[in-house]
Motif scaffolding. Structure first.
Motif, PDB file in Angstrom:
ATOM      1  N   LYS A 169       0.809  -1.225   0.000  1.00  0.00           N
ATOM      2  CA  LYS A 169       0.000   0.000   0.000  1.00  0.00           C
ATOM      3  C   LYS A 169       0.847   1.282   0.000  1.00  0.00           C
ATOM      4  O   LYS A 169       0.291   2.379   0.043  1.00  0.00           O
ATOM      5  N   ILE A 170       2.161   1.157  -0.075  1.00  0.00           N
ATOM      6  CA  ILE A 170       3.011   2.348  -0.077  1.00  0.00           C
ATOM      7  C   ILE A 170       2.705   3.273  -1.250  1.00  0.00           C
ATOM      8  O   ILE A 170       2.635   4.498  -1.074  1.00  0.00           O
ATOM      9  N   PRO A 171       2.507   2.763  -2.476  1.00  0.00           N
ATOM     10  CA  PRO A 171       2.147   3.690  -3.571  1.00  0.00           C
ATOM     11  C   PRO A 171       0.885   4.493  -3.265  1.00  0.00           C
ATOM     12  O   PRO A 171       0.808   5.679  -3.608  1.00  0.00           O
ATOM     13  N   TYR A 172      -0.087   3.865  -2.621  1.00  0.00           N
ATOM     14  CA  TYR A 172      -1.306   4.584  -2.242  1.00  0.00           C
ATOM     15  C   TYR A 172      -0.990   5.685  -1.236  1.00  0.00           C
ATOM     16  O   TYR A 172      -1.470   6.817  -1.367  1.00  0.00           O
ATOM     17  N   LEU A 173      -0.173   5.375  -0.220  1.00  0.00           N
ATOM     18  CA  LEU A 173       0.176   6.374   0.794  1.00  0.00           C
ATOM     19  C   LEU A 173       0.925   7.547   0.181  1.00  0.00           C
ATOM     20  O   LEU A 173       0.674   8.709   0.520  1.00  0.00           O
ATOM     21  N   LYS A 174       1.838   7.257  -0.739  1.00  0.00           N
ATOM     22  CA  LYS A 174       2.587   8.330  -1.397  1.00  0.00           C
ATOM     23  C   LYS A 174       1.662   9.217  -2.220  1.00  0.00           C
ATOM     24  O   LYS A 174       1.766  10.449  -2.203  1.00  0.00           O
ATOM     25  N   GLU A 175       0.756   8.612  -2.961  1.00  0.00           N
ATOM     26  CA  GLU A 175      -0.172   9.393  -3.777  1.00  0.00           C
ATOM     27  C   GLU A 175      -1.071  10.265  -2.904  1.00  0.00           C
ATOM     28  O   GLU A 175      -1.395  11.400  -3.266  1.00  0.00           O
ATOM     29  N   LEU A 176      -1.449   9.757  -1.738  1.00  0.00           N
ATOM     30  CA  LEU A 176      -2.267  10.525  -0.818  1.00  0.00           C
ATOM     31  C   LEU A 176      -1.514  11.732  -0.264  1.00  0.00           C
ATOM     32  O   LEU A 176      -2.107  12.765   0.041  1.00  0.00           O
TER      33      LEU A 176
END
Length: 631
Positions: A169-176
Motif C-alpha cells: 500500500k506504499i504507492p497509495y500512501l505516497k499518492e495521498l
C-alpha cells in the motif's frame, strides 16, 4: 561463580549479566534473565520446531549476580535453536526476546503444552536505510493497524493483514501525500492475557472471551515484531523490509507502545533503543503515562527521534528555549475536543478553535487529530450521536459517552439526500480545519475515504469487518477521497500552514500586516463574541518561506460553522495584489485549478452555511478575470 561444564558438544560457561536476553558471542550465545528472589530457575534449550528441550541448564541462586542469572553456551547457531525458562513450575518466555515461534496465527487460543511457544535466538537483518529525521512541521502522519489496514478483501493486496501488506500500500500512501506512518502495537502482544501473570508466563489463560485486537494491553514481549503480522516465517526480516521500503519512499515509520504503569524507565529506554538501533525506527508514541517524557527527550540516542506523549510540560523541560531538534511531540487530545465543538457549531467554541488553530509550541511538536483508534471514526463522527457498541459484549456500557459528534439529522445509515450532502460537507470542513492548523496533522487509517465502524466507538475486540478498513468506501465516496488528497497537497504547498514557529499575531518584521490575524464583519477586530460561530483568518505570506527562500502567498481562510451564511470583511492587500477564490467546501471539487480561480473584487465575502472558503492573495493575472462582486 558458574563452573565450566560440558554437555556433549555444548559447553556451559559463566555468562555476562549485563547483556539481558540472548546475545551472540564468539562461540555461541549469552543468556541473562532476572529471577525473583528464592525462585528456582532453569534455561530450556530446544531444537527449533520441537516442543521437548534437548538441554536443561540449572540456574542456581548462588551463582546469580544480584537477581540476574547468566550463562554462555557454546555450539549454538542461529536458525536452529530456540529457548525458554522455567521459574519454579511456571514456563516462561524471555521478556527480552527479539523473536518468537509458535505465535504465527493471530487470535489463536493459547497452547497449553510447554514449549508450544518459544523464543528464537536473535538474528537481525542489516538495514538498507536510516531514520529520516523529518521535522514535525513537515510531517503528515497516518496511523494504521497493521492487521486491520489490509486484512479485508477489499484491500486487494496479496499479503493481507501483514507487514508486506503495508508495503503493497506504499504507492497509495505516497499518492495521498503521507510522509510518516504510526503503527498501532506491532510488537509481540498477547491477544489472550491473564490479569495477574506477566506476559512472559506462558500460556496465559483466556479469562476474557474477547480478543485484544488493538494490542494495547500491558502483557507483551516488547522487543519482538509480532509474528502473526508477518506473511513469511521470519517476522524480523519482514518488519525490517517494511521499514526500509517506507524509508526508500520518503515515509517515516513510528511505533506505538503501551507499558504497564510503574514500568522501570530503564526497561522502557532499552526497548526504544532496540527498535531505533536495530530497525531505524523514526519515532515512538508512548500511550498513557507521560512521566518518562523528560528523561526520554534528553536520552543521547533518542535526541533526534520523535517521542510522542499525552501531556507534559515542555516549557519546564526546555526552560522555554527551542531545542536543536524538537523530538518531543504532544498527542494533542484537546485539539480533537475543541475542534469538534466548533465543527458542529457549539456556542462558545470560537476562542478555543483559534487557539488550537495556531498552536505550535517553541519547545515541542503537537499532533493534531479529529479521529483516533479510541472513539468514532471521522465518518461516524458526522453520522452518529450515540455509540453502538453492543457487539463488544458489555451491554453498550463501554466506550466514551462524550464524543462531541453530530449525526447531521439522522442516526447512522440514511438515504436522505440533504443529510448525506451535509455529512459530506462536514467531512470536508473537518479535514480542511486539520490541514490548515499549525501542528502536525494525523489521519486515522481509512478516514481519508469515509471508513465506518457503524457507530462502534471502542472496537478494541473487533477483529472482523468492523475493525478492519473497508476499502470499498473509497469507491462509495470518490469526491471526498479526492478532496483529502487535494487538501494535503494544498497544505504542503503553503509554508504559512506549517511554519517552523507558532504565529505571533503581530507585524514584527514590518511587512504591513501581522503574520497571522483574525477578521469578522470588520476587517480587523480584537474581541470575539461568545456566540460567534464564524471567523476569517489571514496569513501574511511574507512571513513564511519555502526551503528555497520563496515567500508564500497571502491566505485568507473563512470558517463558517453557523447554519446561516455570513458576510466577512476582507483585509486590503498591497498594491498589485488581489484576492482569488481558491477553495470552497460548499462545491463538489472544493479546490479550484489555477485557471479557474476567480478574482474577488468586493471588500467583503459571503461564506455559505457550514462551509470554509480560502482566498489566495497574489499578483493580478494579466488575462481578463471575471470579477466577483460577492460570493
Amino acid at each position: 561463580m558458574i563452573q565450566t561444564k560440558n554437555r556433549g558438544k555444548y559447553r556451559i560457561l559463566p555468562g555476562n549479566p549485563e547483556k539481558m536476553g540472548a546475545s551472540a558471542t564468539k562461540d555461541g550465545y549469552n543468556f541473562a534473565v532476572e529471577v525473583s528472589d528464592g525462585k528456582k530457575a532453569e534455561l530450556l534449550l530446544y531444537r527449533k520446531g520441537h516442543q521437548k528441550p534437548f538441554l536443561t541448564v540449572p540456574l542456581p541462586e548462588e551463582e546469580r549476580t544480584g537477581v540476574i542469572s547468566s550463562v554462555e553456551i557454546t555450539g549454538l547457531t542461529v536458525g536452529k535453536f530456540s529457548y525458554a525458562y522455567r521459574m519454579d513450575e511456571a514456563f516462561c518466555l524471555d521478556p527480552y526476546a527479539g523473536a518468537v515461534e509458535g505465535r504465527e496465527t493471530f487470535g489463536a487460543p493459547m497452547e497449553k503444552e510447554e514449549g508450544a511457544c518459544c523464543c528464537l535466538l536473535p538474528e537481525y537483518p542489516v538495514m538498507r536505510t536510516t531514520s529520516l529525521h523529518r521535522p514535525y512541521e513537515e510531517t503528515i502522519l497516518y496511523k494504521l493497524h497493521v492487521r486491520g489496514f489490509t486484512k479485508d478483501g477489499s484491500s486487494r493486496v496479496k499479503n493481507k493483514g501483514t507487514f508486506r501488506g503495508v508495503i503493497e500500500k506504499i504507492p497509495y500512501l505516497k499518492e495521498l501525500g503521507i510522509n510518516a506512518v504510526e503503527l498501532m502495537p506491532s510488537y509481540e502482544f498477547f491477544e489472550w492475557t491473564s490479569l495477574t501473570e506477566p506476559a512472559y508466563v506462558y500460556p496465559a489463560p483466556a479469562e476474557e472471551k474477547r480478543v485484544n485486537y488493538w494490542g494495547y494491553g500491558t502483557k507483551a514481549l516488547y522487543f519482538a515484531p509480532k509474528a502473526s503480522y508477518a506473511a513469511s516465517s521470519d517476522a524480523v526480516a519482514e518488519f525490517a523490509e517494511m521499514v526500509d521500503a517506507l524509508h526508500e519512499n520518503g515515509i517515516e515509520c513510528l511505533m506505538e507502545f503501551c507499558f504497564a504503569p510503574g514500568t522501570p524507565s530503564g526497561f522502557v529506554l532499552q526497548v526504544l533503543h532496540h527498535w531505533q538501533l536495530r530497525y531505524q525506527i523514526d519515532g515512538f508514541h508512548l500511550v498513557g503515562d507521560a512521566s518518562l517524557a523528560e528523561e526520554a527527550s534528553k536520552d543521547a540516542l533518542l535526541r533526534k527521534t520523535k517521542l510522542i506523549f499525552l501531556g507534559f510540560d515542555g516549557a519546564r523541560i526546555y526552560q522555554g528555549k527551542r531545542p536543536w531538534f524538537r523530538n518531543l511531540g504532544e498527542h494533542n487530545q484537546g485539539y480533537q475536543y475543541h475542534i469538534r465543538r466548533f465543527l458542529k457549531g457549539d456556542e462558545g467554541s470560537l476562542s478555543d478553535f483559534t487557539y488550537y488553530l495556531r498552536r505550535s509550541p517553541e519547545t515541542h511538536g503537537v499532533i493534531n487529530y479529529l479521529a483516533d483508534h479510541d472513539g468514532f471514526t471521522l465518518y461516524d463522527s458526522v453520522s452518529y450521536e450515540q455509540k453502538h457498541n453492543l457487539d463488544n459484549g458489555e451491554d453498550n456500557m463501554d466506550g466514551s459517552n462524550e464524543n462531541l459528534t453530530w449525526n447531521c439529522g439522522a442516526e447512522g445509515v440514511t438515504r436522505k439526500p440533504a443529510v448525506r450532502a451535509l455529512r459530506l460537507r462536514q467531512l470536508k470542513n473537518a479535514v480542511l480545519m486539520l490541514m490548515t492548523s499549525q501542528g502536525t496533522p494525523l489521519i486515522y487509517g481509512g478516514d481519508e475515504f469515509g471508513n465506518s465502524q457503524k457507530g462502534n466507538n471502542n472496537a478494541w475486540c473487533q477483529d472482523n469487518k468492523t475493525g478492519w478498513i473497508d476499502w470499498k468506501a473509497a469507491a462509495r465516496n470518490p469526491e471526498f477521497a479526492a478532496f483529502v488528497k487535494a487538501a494535503i497537497a494544498f497544505r504542503k504547498a503553503h509554508p504559512a500552514l506549517h511554519g517552523e514557529r507558532e504565529p505571533r499575531l503581530i507585524d514584527y518584521k514590518s511587512y504591513g500586516c501581522p503574520d497571522m490575524s483574525f477578521h469578522s464583519q470588520r476587517a480587523w477586530f480584537s474581541q470575539m463574541e461568545n456566540t460567534c460561530r464564524f471567523i476569517g483568518v489571514m496569513y501574511c505570506g511574507s512571513y513564511f518561506q519555502d526551503k528555497d527562500g520563496n515567500k508564500d502567498d497571502d491566505l485568507y481562510i473563512a470558517y463558517n460553522m453557523h447554519w446561516n451564511p455570513h458576510e466577512l470583511a476582507l483585509p486590503s492587500l498591497p498594491e498589485q495584489k488581489v484576492w482569488y477564490l481558491t477553495a470552497d467546501t460548499n462545491t463538489p471539487e472544493v479546490f479550484l485549478t489555477e485557471e479557474n480561480q476567480k478574482k474577488v473584487s468586493a471588500k467583503t465575502v459571503i461564506v455559505p452555511p457550514r462551509s470554509i472558503i480560502i482566498l489566495t492573495g497574489k499578483q493580478e493575472k494579466r488575462q481578463n478575470d471575471e470579477s466577483m462582486a460577492a460570493l
